[in-house]
Write a protein that holds these residues in place. Structure first.
Motif, PDB file in Angstrom:
ATOM      1  N   GLU A 130       7.408   0.803  -7.928  1.00  0.00           N
ATOM      2  CA  GLU A 130       6.771  -0.399  -8.798  1.00  0.00           C
ATOM      3  C   GLU A 130       7.384  -1.799  -8.528  1.00  0.00           C
ATOM      4  O   GLU A 130       8.641  -1.607  -8.219  1.00  0.00           O
ATOM      5  N   GLN A 131       6.868  -2.641  -8.877  1.00  0.00           N
ATOM      6  CA  GLN A 131       7.774  -4.072  -8.861  1.00  0.00           C
ATOM      7  C   GLN A 131       8.667  -4.086  -9.974  1.00  0.00           C
ATOM      8  O   GLN A 131       8.523  -3.612 -11.171  1.00  0.00           O
TER       9      GLN A 131
ATOM     10  N   ASN B 177       0.847  -1.270  -0.009  1.00  0.00           N
ATOM     11  CA  ASN B 177      -0.111   0.060  -0.164  1.00  0.00           C
ATOM     12  C   ASN B 177       0.840   1.222  -0.042  1.00  0.00           C
ATOM     13  O   ASN B 177       0.790   2.027  -0.668  1.00  0.00           O
ATOM     14  N   LYS B 178       1.900   1.181   0.796  1.00  0.00           N
ATOM     15  CA  LYS B 178       2.780   2.438   0.919  1.00  0.00           C
ATOM     16  C   LYS B 178       3.746   2.601  -0.489  1.00  0.00           C
ATOM     17  O   LYS B 178       3.690   3.776  -1.069  1.00  0.00           O
ATOM     18  N   ALA B 179       3.872   1.391  -1.149  1.00  0.00           N
ATOM     19  CA  ALA B 179       4.694   1.566  -2.098  1.00  0.00           C
ATOM     20  C   ALA B 179       3.920   1.818  -3.370  1.00  0.00           C
ATOM     21  O   ALA B 179       4.243   2.928  -4.181  1.00  0.00           O
ATOM     22  N   LYS B 180       2.515   1.758  -3.339  1.00  0.00           N
ATOM     23  CA  LYS B 180       1.665   2.240  -4.298  1.00  0.00           C
ATOM     24  C   LYS B 180       1.703   3.736  -4.401  1.00  0.00           C
ATOM     25  O   LYS B 180       1.741   4.518  -5.510  1.00  0.00           O
ATOM     26  N   LYS B 181       1.498   4.217  -2.886  1.00  0.00           N
ATOM     27  CA  LYS B 181       1.152   5.437  -2.641  1.00  0.00           C
ATOM     28  C   LYS B 181       2.721   6.328  -3.346  1.00  0.00           C
ATOM     29  O   LYS B 181       2.466   7.626  -3.716  1.00  0.00           O
TER      30      LYS B 181
ATOM     31  N   VAL C 257      16.087 -10.575  -6.930  1.00  0.00           N
ATOM     32  CA  VAL C 257      14.731 -10.815  -6.361  1.00  0.00           C
ATOM     33  C   VAL C 257      13.662  -9.915  -7.014  1.00  0.00           C
ATOM     34  O   VAL C 257      14.112  -9.020  -7.853  1.00  0.00           O
ATOM     35  N   ASP C 258      12.438 -10.351  -7.271  1.00  0.00           N
ATOM     36  CA  ASP C 258      11.390  -9.878  -8.080  1.00  0.00           C
ATOM     37  C   ASP C 258      10.263  -9.225  -7.203  1.00  0.00           C
ATOM     38  O   ASP C 258       9.243  -8.581  -8.102  1.00  0.00           O
ATOM     39  N   THR C 259      10.111  -9.233  -5.831  1.00  0.00           N
ATOM     40  CA  THR C 259       9.198  -8.768  -5.213  1.00  0.00           C
ATOM     41  C   THR C 259       9.844  -7.934  -3.943  1.00  0.00           C
ATOM     42  O   THR C 259      10.767  -7.979  -3.639  1.00  0.00           O
ATOM     43  N   LEU C 260       8.896  -7.033  -3.515  1.00  0.00           N
ATOM     44  CA  LEU C 260       9.339  -6.203  -2.737  1.00  0.00           C
ATOM     45  C   LEU C 260       9.679  -6.697  -1.160  1.00  0.00           C
ATOM     46  O   LEU C 260      10.717  -6.580  -0.551  1.00  0.00           O
ATOM     47  N   PRO C 261       9.158  -7.619  -0.728  1.00  0.00           N
ATOM     48  CA  PRO C 261       9.282  -8.718   0.559  1.00  0.00           C
ATOM     49  C   PRO C 261      10.568  -9.281   0.484  1.00  0.00           C
ATOM     50  O   PRO C 261      11.532  -9.393   1.330  1.00  0.00           O
ATOM     51  N   ASP C 262      11.075  -9.478  -0.840  1.00  0.00           N
ATOM     52  CA  ASP C 262      12.154 -10.518  -1.012  1.00  0.00           C
ATOM     53  C   ASP C 262      13.419  -9.600  -0.959  1.00  0.00           C
ATOM     54  O   ASP C 262      14.532  -9.988  -1.021  1.00  0.00           O
ATOM     55  N   ILE C 263      13.007  -8.069  -0.946  1.00  0.00           N
ATOM     56  CA  ILE C 263      14.398  -7.375  -1.091  1.00  0.00           C
ATOM     57  C   ILE C 263      15.108  -7.796   0.236  1.00  0.00           C
ATOM     58  O   ILE C 263      16.316  -7.487   0.409  1.00  0.00           O
ATOM     59  N   ALA C 264      14.450  -7.786   1.467  1.00  0.00           N
ATOM     60  CA  ALA C 264      14.882  -8.138   2.937  1.00  0.00           C
ATOM     61  C   ALA C 264      15.803  -9.368   2.632  1.00  0.00           C
ATOM     62  O   ALA C 264      16.772  -9.349   3.209  1.00  0.00           O
ATOM     63  N   LYS C 265      15.315 -10.390   2.174  1.00  0.00           N
ATOM     64  CA  LYS C 265      15.925 -11.683   1.717  1.00  0.00           C
ATOM     65  C   LYS C 265      17.381 -11.266   1.112  1.00  0.00           C
ATOM     66  O   LYS C 265      18.665 -11.875   1.385  1.00  0.00           O
TER      67      LYS C 265
END
Length: 355
Positions: A137-138, A129-133, A222-230
């Motif tokens: 983008e992915q 939600n925050k990224a969209k605001k 990585v291809d998704t925002l959550p996986d940036i932490a990985k």
């Protein structure tokens, strides 16, 4: 954080074009920047204007303008009253400053979001939600961690931004006092070789321009925002494992750690058990000459003739050294199985000594 230096440069550029002198204060009346040789003391007038309902006013021979972002007054701009040009330049400068502050605030919000993603401080739904605001983008991304030796200069962050970052797609931030983190948009990267080239570019530029010693670790794509932490955790592990097993390397990829990654995750109790199985009660005390001989022997794939040639010694001298080593450690590293056992044992010992 808004840079007063950038604001000063902006005001100077406007003055050079318009020939109109400019003064800037914060909402509490503290001087910020000016294009005048002598800045008059107008603190009281600025404070009174900031607390008033007026947006524009003439006081003490100056046009006063409020620079507000989302209804919050950030600065008070002054131009010398007496001409229509001064008023018009003041209005245009307010617009320029407001846009600069909005962009800076948005960038700060993006930076905070990326810090929270790196540290795993957000729920996935809140993250998206925050990224969209913020119009993030992915995309395919890769995290680099730049480890600076000694005390980190604040300018290092700006240098990394200017050297390798696309300001519209990449993010450069800090999560601790030692490291700089680059979240790189990797859409244009075709292979691991491209990732390595960028890592080497960072090292070369910082060591030549900032005169500091740095090491760069990087994770997997990585291809998704959550996986940036990985990818961030992988980059950190690359530096940690590299410090133990590949200390001579200044760029370390998580995907190239090999057996070092496995050994790094072995519990100390199992490491101690393995070393005891290999060497028994022997105490290893290998001098520099012996260690250099072993390294050359391994580098040349256990080839005695080539190793002797590179060490500038007779073949029989090398054989004698290897036989002496066998008596010391109980392993004949001329045999592939014993060589592998010894190599792994030395890595395990390096891991144990690093704890």
């Amino acid at each position: 954080m808004v840079s007063n230096q950038k604001i000063q440069s902006m005001l100077k550029e406007i003055t050079d074009i318009s020939k109109t002198e400019l003064l800037l204060y914060d909402e509490k009346g503290k001087f910020v920047a000016s294009t005048m040789k002598e800045s008059p003391e107008l603190e009281r007038e600025v404070q009174e204007f900031a607390s008033s309902m007026a947006e524009i006013q003439v006081l003490s021979g100056y046009h006063f303008f409020k620079v507000a972002v989302n209804q919050d007054v950030e600065y008070i701009l002054l131009t010398k009253a007496g001409s229509d040009e001064a008023y018009m330049v003041g209005r245009l400068t307010v617009c320029q400053l407001r846009n600069y502050l909005l962009n800076n605030r948005e960038q700060s919000d993006k930076n905070n979001l990326m810090q929270n993603i790196l540290l795993g401080n957000m729920l996935v739904v809140d993250m998206y939600n925050k990224a969209k605001k913020l119009h993030i983008e992915q995309a395919r991304r890769l995290v680099y961690v730049v480890e600076v030796e000694g005390k980190k200069d604040p300018l290092i962050v700006e240098m990394v931004k200017n050297l390798v970052a696309d300001h519209s797609k990449d993010f450069v931030t800090e999560v601790d006092e030692q490291n700089v983190v680059l979240i790189k948009n990797a859409t244009s990267m075709k292979s691991d070789e491209d990732a390595l080239i960028l890592a080497k570019q960072i090292v070369d530029n910082l060591q030549s321009e900032a005169m500091v010693k740095v090491r760069v670790g990087y994770g997997n794509f990585v291809d998704t925002l959550p996986d940036i932490a990985k990818s961030y955790q992988e980059a950190k592990m690359a530096l940690e494992v590299g410090d133990i097993f590949y200390a001579e390397e200044n760029t370390i990829s998580y995907g190239k750690l090999g057996i070092g990654r496995l050994i790094y995750q072995i519990p100390m109790s199992l490491c101690e058990m393995f070393i005891k199985e290999v060497f028994g009660e022997r105490t290893l005390d290998l001098d520099e000459e012996t260690l250099n001989t072993i390294q050359k022997f391994f580098d040349n794939n256990l080839n005695i003739s080539e190793t002797a040639r590179q060490l500038y010694i007779h073949r029989n001298t090398l054989v004698y050294r290897l036989e002496r080593l066998e008596k010391m450690i109980g392993l004949d590293i001329r045999k592939f199985e014993d060589a592998m056992t010894f190599k792994i044992a030395m890595m395990v010992m390096a891991h144990m000594n690093h704890e």
